[in-house]
Enzyme design. Structure first.
Site, PDB file in Angstrom:
ATOM      1  N   SER A  64     -35.894 -24.655 -36.984  1.00  0.00           N
ATOM      2  CA  SER A  64     -37.082 -23.888 -36.580  1.00  0.00           C
ATOM      3  C   SER A  64     -38.141 -24.706 -35.858  1.00  0.00           C
ATOM      4  O   SER A  64     -39.048 -24.118 -35.265  1.00  0.00           O
ATOM      5  CB  SER A  64     -37.739 -23.263 -37.813  1.00  0.00           C
ATOM      6  OG  SER A  64     -37.213 -21.992 -38.038  1.00  0.00           O
ATOM      7  N   LYS A  67     -38.882 -23.968 -32.355  1.00  0.00           N
ATOM      8  CA  LYS A  67     -39.760 -22.832 -31.994  1.00  0.00           C
ATOM      9  C   LYS A  67     -41.044 -23.339 -31.330  1.00  0.00           C
ATOM     10  O   LYS A  67     -41.646 -22.657 -30.512  1.00  0.00           O
ATOM     11  CB  LYS A  67     -40.086 -21.999 -33.241  1.00  0.00           C
ATOM     12  CG  LYS A  67     -38.836 -21.284 -33.805  1.00  0.00           C
ATOM     13  CD  LYS A  67     -39.098 -20.602 -35.134  1.00  0.00           C
ATOM     14  CE  LYS A  67     -38.029 -19.628 -35.545  1.00  0.00           C
ATOM     15  NZ  LYS A  67     -37.076 -20.006 -36.530  1.00  0.00           N
ATOM     16  N   TYR A 188     -31.536 -19.137 -28.385  1.00  0.00           N
ATOM     17  CA  TYR A 188     -32.255 -19.429 -29.632  1.00  0.00           C
ATOM     18  C   TYR A 188     -31.413 -20.351 -30.537  1.00  0.00           C
ATOM     19  O   TYR A 188     -31.899 -21.364 -31.046  1.00  0.00           O
ATOM     20  CB  TYR A 188     -32.595 -18.109 -30.346  1.00  0.00           C
ATOM     21  CG  TYR A 188     -33.051 -18.301 -31.772  1.00  0.00           C
ATOM     22  CD1 TYR A 188     -34.355 -18.707 -32.057  1.00  0.00           C
ATOM     23  CD2 TYR A 188     -32.175 -18.111 -32.837  1.00  0.00           C
ATOM     24  CE1 TYR A 188     -34.762 -18.916 -33.359  1.00  0.00           C
ATOM     25  CE2 TYR A 188     -32.575 -18.316 -34.141  1.00  0.00           C
ATOM     26  CZ  TYR A 188     -33.866 -18.721 -34.393  1.00  0.00           C
ATOM     27  OH  TYR A 188     -34.266 -18.940 -35.692  1.00  0.00           O
ATOM     28  N   TYR A 240     -43.893 -21.250 -42.681  1.00  0.00           N
ATOM     29  CA  TYR A 240     -43.425 -19.942 -43.159  1.00  0.00           C
ATOM     30  C   TYR A 240     -44.444 -19.325 -44.128  1.00  0.00           C
ATOM     31  O   TYR A 240     -45.646 -19.448 -43.913  1.00  0.00           O
ATOM     32  CB  TYR A 240     -42.057 -20.038 -43.838  1.00  0.00           C
ATOM     33  CG  TYR A 240     -41.062 -20.936 -43.177  1.00  0.00           C
ATOM     34  CD1 TYR A 240     -40.712 -20.743 -41.840  1.00  0.00           C
ATOM     35  CD2 TYR A 240     -40.447 -21.953 -43.861  1.00  0.00           C
ATOM     36  CE1 TYR A 240     -39.775 -21.549 -41.226  1.00  0.00           C
ATOM     37  CE2 TYR A 240     -39.504 -22.772 -43.250  1.00  0.00           C
ATOM     38  CZ  TYR A 240     -39.179 -22.563 -41.940  1.00  0.00           C
ATOM     39  OH  TYR A 240     -38.265 -23.362 -41.342  1.00  0.00           O
ATOM     40  N   VAL A 258     -35.071 -25.597 -41.402  1.00  0.00           N
ATOM     41  CA  VAL A 258     -34.158 -25.624 -42.549  1.00  0.00           C
ATOM     42  C   VAL A 258     -33.140 -26.770 -42.488  1.00  0.00           C
ATOM     43  O   VAL A 258     -32.398 -26.982 -43.434  1.00  0.00           O
ATOM     44  CB  VAL A 258     -33.405 -24.283 -42.769  1.00  0.00           C
ATOM     45  CG1 VAL A 258     -34.338 -23.207 -43.268  1.00  0.00           C
ATOM     46  CG2 VAL A 258     -32.665 -23.852 -41.525  1.00  0.00           C
TER      47      VAL A 258
END
Ligand code: GLN
Length: 309
Positions: A64, A67, A188, A240, A258
């Site tokens: 992530s 991102k 992605y 998160y 993760v």
């Protein structure tokens, strides 16, 4: 030993006390092969001194944390208004892979740091910006020419992405993803599979801390207004549904993945990169989170100061 070296050594000892309480991610099977006891922290300061303790050269997938890079490129490429036309900038308070609010509360993804948001961002880029372009840019902003896609992680996630595929098609049904859904999803997943080290994350953290300028050459790698948006969203949404507590305890814009990575940005002072694949229940590196909490206190990193009068 100077104070940073000493603080990193102590942070590592503290972080190691927690790793047994965490677990490696297993919903992407390849990630479960990581050594759950691995732990490392790297700091790169504004004067480009590098400090490291533990496993800072091990490659792992960025997950992530990509991102952040994809958002920066989308902001550069499409501009702020376009990026946030179909996406909000609010913490969701839900797990990163949730699709509940997307379906029931709002037709737009809550923010670019959760999967729905990042798949949307990939969709903005997909027709014009290739994965090769993004890879080259990732190498530049992480100050690491050694970044490659980890093919095993890529294949593993590609074969276990039912949930992200569901999110992507839900986005299409709401008119958010208007291009090729499978290609956007593939971009992605490729970005999540980039192999980085704690050092690469410290490099990216330093570029962000430095307002988007390369710390040695002074070349501009990201526009200053883009960096400002990215750091703000990292602070509010980067960890998160643990972002609020993390902001109180650590007070440093950060983004986790993760794969066990955490990227942290200490304004004008340093970038911090962490590797620790044992995750807490929210999907954040458990050793990493405790190391950062310690470092924030030991080195006075909280963006709102020490809390003393
Ligand atoms: N590739 C992962 C996923 O889509 C990234 C999630 C994460 O790092 N939190 O589920």
């Amino acid at each position: 030993m100077n104070s940073i070296e000493q603080a990193l050594t102590e942070a590592l000892a503290i972080g190691r006390q927690y790793v047994d309480q965490g677990e490696c991610a297993s919903y992407i099977p390849e990630l479960s092969r990581a050594d759950k006891h691995a732990l490392g922290v790297c700091v790169m300061t504004a004067s480009t001194d590098r400090y490291a303790a533990g496993d800072t050269k091990t490659r792992f997938s960025i997950q992530s944390i990509s991102k952040v890079i994809t958002l920066a490129v989308a902001l550069q490429h499409c501009g702020f208004e376009k990026v946030f036309e179909k996406m909000n900038m609010e913490p969701s308070g839900d797990p990163f892979n949730s699709l509940v609010k997307l379906d029931l509360t709002d037709d737009k993804p809550f923010n670019p740091m959760i999967n729905a948001g990042a798949i949307t961002t990939a969709g903005y880029l997909e027709p014009d910006v290739s994965f090769e372009d993004l890879l080259a840019y990732s190498r530049r902003v992480c100050l690491d020419e050694g970044i490659e896609i980890d093919e095993r992680v890529y294949e593993s996630e590609k074969n276990h992405c039912a949930r992200n595929r569901a999110i992507a098609y839900l986005l299409q049904s709401k008119g958010i993803l208007t291009g090729d859904v499978e290609k956007s999803l593939d971009l992605y997943i490729r970005m999540c599979s980039l192999g980085v080290t704690a050092e690469s994350l410290a490099g990216l953290g330093l570029v962000l801390a430095n307002g988007g300028l390369h710390p040695q050459t002074g070349n501009r790698l990201m526009d200053a207004d883009v960096v400002r948006v990215v750091k703000t969203i990292m602070l509010t949404c980067g960890m998160y549904d643990e972002s609020g507590e993390f902001a109180v305890r650590v007070g440093v814009p950060s983004k986790s993945g993760v794969g066990g990575g955490i990227l942290s940005v200490v304004e004008k002072r340093m970038g911090i990169g962490i590797y620790g694949p044992a995750l807490d229940k929210k999907g954040n590196s458990i050793g990493g989170r405790h190391m950062l909490e310690y470092l924030s206190q030991a080195l006075g990193l909280h963006m709102f100061g020490t809390g003393e009068a």
